[in-house]
Design a protein around this motif. Structure first.
Motif, PDB file in Angstrom:
ATOM      1  N   LEU A  83      -7.496   7.676   9.444  1.00  0.00           N
ATOM      2  CA  LEU A  83      -6.083   7.429   9.187  1.00  0.00           C
ATOM      3  C   LEU A  83      -5.949   6.036   8.579  1.00  0.00           C
ATOM      4  N   SER A 110      -4.209   3.592   9.336  1.00  0.00           N
ATOM      5  CA  SER A 110      -4.119   2.512  10.323  1.00  0.00           C
ATOM      6  C   SER A 110      -5.492   2.099  10.847  1.00  0.00           C
ATOM      7  N   GLN A 111      -6.498   2.924  10.611  1.00  0.00           N
ATOM      8  CA  GLN A 111      -7.849   2.574  11.077  1.00  0.00           C
ATOM      9  C   GLN A 111      -8.627   1.762  10.040  1.00  0.00           C
ATOM     10  N   PHE A 164       0.798  -1.224   0.000  1.00  0.00           N
ATOM     11  CA  PHE A 164       0.000   0.000   0.000  1.00  0.00           C
ATOM     12  C   PHE A 164       0.835   1.281   0.000  1.00  0.00           C
ATOM     13  N   ALA A 165       1.941   1.303   0.813  1.00  0.00           N
ATOM     14  CA  ALA A 165       2.849   2.456   0.827  1.00  0.00           C
ATOM     15  C   ALA A 165       2.113   3.766   1.081  1.00  0.00           C
ATOM     16  N   LEU A 166       1.231   3.759   2.082  1.00  0.00           N
ATOM     17  CA  LEU A 166       0.531   4.996   2.442  1.00  0.00           C
ATOM     18  C   LEU A 166       1.329   5.725   3.520  1.00  0.00           C
ATOM     19  N   LEU A 167       1.068   7.020   3.651  1.00  0.00           N
ATOM     20  CA  LEU A 167       1.705   7.784   4.712  1.00  0.00           C
ATOM     21  C   LEU A 167       0.858   7.627   5.968  1.00  0.00           C
ATOM     22  N   PRO A 168       1.397   6.984   7.006  1.00  0.00           N
ATOM     23  CA  PRO A 168       0.568   6.627   8.163  1.00  0.00           C
ATOM     24  C   PRO A 168       0.042   7.840   8.934  1.00  0.00           C
ATOM     25  N   HIS A 169       0.748   8.981   8.834  1.00  0.00           N
ATOM     26  CA  HIS A 169       0.349  10.130   9.643  1.00  0.00           C
ATOM     27  C   HIS A 169      -0.588  11.071   8.898  1.00  0.00           C
ATOM     28  N   ARG A 170      -0.964  10.675   7.672  1.00  0.00           N
ATOM     29  CA  ARG A 170      -1.865  11.539   6.909  1.00  0.00           C
ATOM     30  C   ARG A 170      -3.230  10.873   6.775  1.00  0.00           C
TER      31      ARG A 170
END
Lengths: 431, 293
Positions: free
Chosen positions: A158, A160-161, A112-118
């Motif tokens: 986010l 992570s959710q 996925f390579a998503l930005l976890p804090h965005r």
């Protein structure tokens, strides 16, 4: 027209890549040049046409990940050229490459390579942010892309959710928001559960129908490759060994490797009715009389025939016992004896969809084209035959030596006609 | 007895003499530069020390307690309040504030050098390889050995303490930053590249935010090492808790030694909890914690 073309592309990692390429061109194998470097991709040439899903299929170490990374310049080829529009990705400057990546080609990643804090929305808007699109506009377009993948209402969450499948949808939305013609998908569904994976495959196909992107999809799962790919490139040890449609790869494997590979494929989900159907034997025109129909059935030794109109449009099926019963009572038109209960299938129906129609009737399943014309039939034997790989030996179990085996694996090719013969004898000659 | 021979070694490397000569040469050659460094460091230290010791004790203490409440919560705030009360009670407040000023000045400068160096090392394997033995040297050399050349160059007082502290505390800052940046998921960095981000944007928006929890752990280490070195700086005559510890050692004064030592412990706990709390406030750490709920 081509969307993307790779010509004689090599990638060798290591100390002396150019020397390795020279020797590979002279016919050295991957092992021969191991001392000079790791040959990840060897002499690869292919073209991708606009709007197609081009699948590169190979096991780990086959070089497919390196190959896809050369298509957007994440990895620079050691030799050869990659033509995207008017650019050769092997030669462009770093700034030009960035511009191409912003406008021409986007990518979906395995993990996925998503930005976890965005937030989900800001992740989807990231490519537009890079391109310098102003905030309101990029949020609008990102929200639109999230809507396309069915993530409305999750904008402020986010990553992570979210579940794995939803995260990859964000990854897909991010690539769609970039609005490039070419979409690279690197094992995009491999990290997902099987159920979620097939759900995502369906969604991708659905989206592709409306968007018509040029998609290059990397996978190690042959079933996925066959399901998604308009064409498939089979990779092995850095080389492409075959490029073709899934049916071509299944029915005409280029070499032993491909053949053993496709042996495990669920052929019923790849092969279509059109590819396995045979010429229908007993077909009568509705205008012909009942006697013509009967004679034809006797000649072909079958107990029923398909009835078509002048344009070969399938009207239904007629049975010998119906005809014999009717002609005793007086003259009758063939159309009145025709039953329309047969369930015909279209030429592009998958074999998996044929089992139910085949089970309903002892007759071969009729195959019709888009205009409803009878183009072929699929007897049950053919259906069973098509499911067996061409290379595999068919095991024959002799019921006499093993009476406990209630289900012989192989059936004789004449089973259908034998049954039909039986019926013909019991019905008797109408004349 | 055969031990007599040991007074005459087989050979003698005059390493110490060379370093001594080198330091003497450096001192005389770069005199102007060192004067400049001294002025800047002393200015920063004196200014900060004035901020901590100038206002009434209760105002400074309340501000520090308030910071604790803001970064972590009321538990740390209460702990800090009790700790500071103890420090005031054993009459070590002025010393503690001098030490705090030294730690902050030295720690800040160490981080200003360490973080960029760590980022460069993460992007350049050769630099990383060259830095490793240097960092090993800096970290394992007995701490107070740094004081000797710095005293030669800067004489006694706070400045040799600050310089020695910077050198001593630098290494973990570089190491953790490099580790953090290198540890960022390569696929996420690739994603930045694949969408056409410049290296600067990838550093700012992907690598640093994702490496921040690790970098913060490095900052915590730098601060803790700074504190331990700041105490040793007492040997060079730097004001603060260290000077009382050294004095207590010289006079075998158990009472003073314990009181000044306790001040160090309380300050250490305060700084440690504050910096780890800051690490937990990094956006990435918060995002991941949300997922666990």
């Amino acid at each position: 027209m081509t969307a993307l073309r790779a010509e004689g592309v090599f990638k060798v990692f290591g100390r002396r890549p150019n020397e390795a390429v020279r020797r590979l061109r002279d016919g050295a194998s991957r092992e021969d040049v191991a001392g000079l470097g790791t040959a990840a991709v060897i002499d690869t040439t292919f073209e991708v046409t606009p709007g197609e899903i081009f699948v590169v299929m190979g096991l780990s170490g086959s070089g497919k990940s390196t190959l896809i990374r050369m298509l957007n310049g994440l990895v620079r080829p050691t030799a050869g050229s990659i033509i995207l529009g008017e650019h050769d990705l092997a030669k462009v400057s770093a700034a030009e490459l960035r511009d191409i990546r912003r406008k021409r080609v986007s990518m979906v990643f395995q993990h996925f390579a998503l930005l976890p804090h965005r937030s989900v929305l800001d992740n989807a808007a990231f490519p537009l942010e890079i391109s310098g699109v102003d905030k309101a506009e990029r949020r609008r377009r990102a929200a639109e892309a999230l809507g396309m993948v069915g993530l409305d209402g999750w904008e402020d969450s986010l990553p992570s959710q979210l579940s794995g499948g939803m995260r990859q949808r964000v990854g897909l939305a991010r690539a769609l928001a970039a609005d490039t013609d070419v979409l690279l998908m690197d094992e995009a569904f491999s990290a997902l559960d099987p159920l979620i994976r097939s759900e995502m495959q369906e969604q991708l196909l659905e989206l592709q129908q409306t968007l018509g992107k040029t998609i290059i999809f990397i996978t190690h799962d042959l079933n996925e490759a066959m399901h998604l790919g308009d064409r498939i490139a089979m990779m092995r040890d850095g080389r492409i060994v075959q490029i073709g449609t899934s049916e071509q790869i299944l029915t005409e494997p280029a070499d032993e490797y491909v053949a053993t590979f496709v042996a495990d494929v669920d052929r019923t989900r790849v092969l279509t009715a059109g590819s396995v159907m045979v010429r229908p034997k007993a077909v009568v025109f509705a205008a012909a009389g009942p006697h013509v129909a009967l004679r034809q059935m006797r000649d072909e030794q079958v107990s029923a025939a398909y009835v078509v109109d002048r344009n070969r449009k399938l009207l239904g099926v007629v049975r010998d016992q119906d005809i014999s019963a009717a002609v005793r009572l007086g003259p009758v038109a063939l159309v009145d004896l025709t039953r329309d209960e047969v369930s015909a299938v279209s030429t592009d129906a998958l074999l998996a969809e044929l089992f139910a129609p085949a089970a309903e009737t002892p007759l071969p399943v009729p195959v019709i084209d888009a205009r409803g014309r009878l183009v072929g039939v699929i007897p049950r034997v053919t259906l069973l035959d098509a499911m067996t790989p061409t290379t595999a030996e068919v095991a024959v179990v002799d019921p006499a030596t093993d009476p406990s085996d209630a289900y012989p694996i192989a059936v004789g090719p004449d089973l259908d006609t034998e049954l039909d013969d039986l019926r013909l004898t019991t019905t008797g000659d109408p004349r | 007895m055969t031990y007599a021979a040991s007074t005459e070694p087989l050979y003698r490397l005059p390493l110490g003499d060379w370093v001594d000569t080198a330091i003497a040469t450096i001192t005389s050659t770069f005199d102007g530069f060192f004067d400049g460094v001294k002025t800047v460091l002393l200015g920063g230290y004196d200014g900060l020390a004035l901020v901590f010791t100038g206002p009434p004790v209760w105002i400074v203490a309340l501000v520090l307690v308030g910071l604790a409440f803001w970064t972590k919560g009321w538990k740390l705030a209460v702990g800090a309040l009790v700790g500071f009360a103890v420090i005031v009670g054993v009459d070590q407040w002025e010393n503690a504030m001098a030490t705090l000023a030294l730690v902050i000045v030295a720690g800040a400068i160490a981080l200003m050098i360490a973080i960029p160096l760590g980022i460069l090392a993460a992007r350049n394997d050769r630099l990383s390889g060259a830095l490793r033995p240097v960092l090993d040297f800096m970290q394992t050399m007995p701490a107070f050995v740094y004081l000797i050349p710095t005293v030669v160059i800067f004489l006694t007082g706070a400045v040799p303490g600050i310089v020695a502290t910077i050198v001593f505390a630098l290494a973990p800052g570089v190491r953790f930053t490099e580790l953090g940046i290198r540890g960022v998921d390569s696929e996420v960095v690739e994603a930045g590249q694949a969408f056409g981000a410049t290296p600067g944007r990838i550093l700012r928006q992907i690598q640093i935010p994702l490496a921040l929890p690790t970098i913060m752990a490095g900052i915590n280490q730098v601060i803790m090492l700074s504190l331990s070195m700041a105490v040793i700086s007492g040997l060079a005559g730097a004001e603060g808790l260290g000077r009382d510890v050294v004095a207590a050692l010289a006079r075998v004064d158990v009472a003073l030694g314990f009181e000044a030592g306790l001040g160090v412990v309380i300050l250490a706990m305060y700084l440690d909890r504050m910096t780890s709390a800051l690490a937990d406030r990094a956006p990435v750490s918060r995002a991941l914690k949300l997922a666990a709920v």
